[in-house]
Scaffold this active site. Sequence first.
Site, short mmCIF file in Angstrom:
data_model
loop_
_atom_site.label_atom_id
_atom_site.label_comp_id
_atom_site.label_asym_id
_atom_site.label_seq_id
_atom_site.Cartn_x
_atom_site.Cartn_y
_atom_site.Cartn_z
N LYS A 3 3.05 1.46 -4.08
CA LYS A 3 2.51 0.56 -5.14
C LYS A 3 3.15 0.78 -6.53
O LYS A 3 3.02 -0.10 -7.24
CB LYS A 3 0.86 1.09 -5.21
CG LYS A 3 0.20 0.87 -3.93
CD LYS A 3 -1.35 1.17 -4.01
CE LYS A 3 -2.03 0.75 -2.89
NZ LYS A 3 -3.51 1.07 -2.95
N THR A 63 0.81 -1.19 0.07
CA THR A 63 -0.05 0.19 0.06
C THR A 63 0.88 1.27 0.07
O THR A 63 2.01 1.19 -0.18
CB THR A 63 -0.94 0.06 1.17
OG1 THR A 63 -1.95 0.91 1.01
CG2 THR A 63 -0.28 0.04 2.54
#
Length: 265
Positions: free
Chosen positions: A73, A69
């Site tokens: 990413k 996350t």
Amino acid sequence: MKEISGHTRLFGILADPIHHVKTPQRMNEHFARLGFDGVCVPFHARPAELAQVVQGLRQLQNLGGFIVTMPHKTAILDLVDEATPVARKIGAANVVRRDADGRLTAHMLDGEGFVGGLLEAGVDPKGRSAYLAGAGGAANAIGFALAQAGVARLTIANRTTAKAEDLKARILSLLPDARIDIGTADPSGHDLVVNGTSLGMRDADPLPLDAGRLTPDQLVCEVIMQPRDTALLQAAAARGCRIHHGAPMLACQIALMAEMMGVRA
């Protein structure tokens, strides 16, 4: 809490900061429902050390994979051996499978999760106009997913216009008939307003768009899960807008992420 043993399969989530993540809780609940002997834990990895962390994870023989996350990413694609065509086109990934030989394969599920969350809330994006703040990792995936879901018009607004133009070009390379505009901080004139940035995770963050231009007929959506009610959602509610929290995007991805990392009932 279940007993963790030498037979337990390990999974993790890479983030910086790490305090806001909700994925380990949801993933562990999913493992329990399946009766799967696995555990997911948070890994705090800063951008400067991301490559070293990923290299170390390759060596863990009982690691099935990891979730990725903010802010990793996009960077993760340069650190894996393979990425699905969708992830390469989007330019970001949020889940990585580790094979027995240490080979890493990445995929992106944010877009599918976001649209799935809307549909579960009774909101079909098809035929609607959508405003998307951001052109980074999660926003990339959401932009593709909204276009694939059949929005009538997608407006992409990013502080760096070149990144918005790049996302537009990549979506059009896959969906040449899509209508995509480059926008400003003004979200007016759209049915759906989506924050695809990380702005809102910290108290001092500025708003990702001009909330003063929001109108009560709009649905304002978040990708951020913690805090649940971001400054944007609070501002939107104060202006009479309907709001859509970040949690459904994750909820719709959990089973897909687990399956990507080799978890079966």
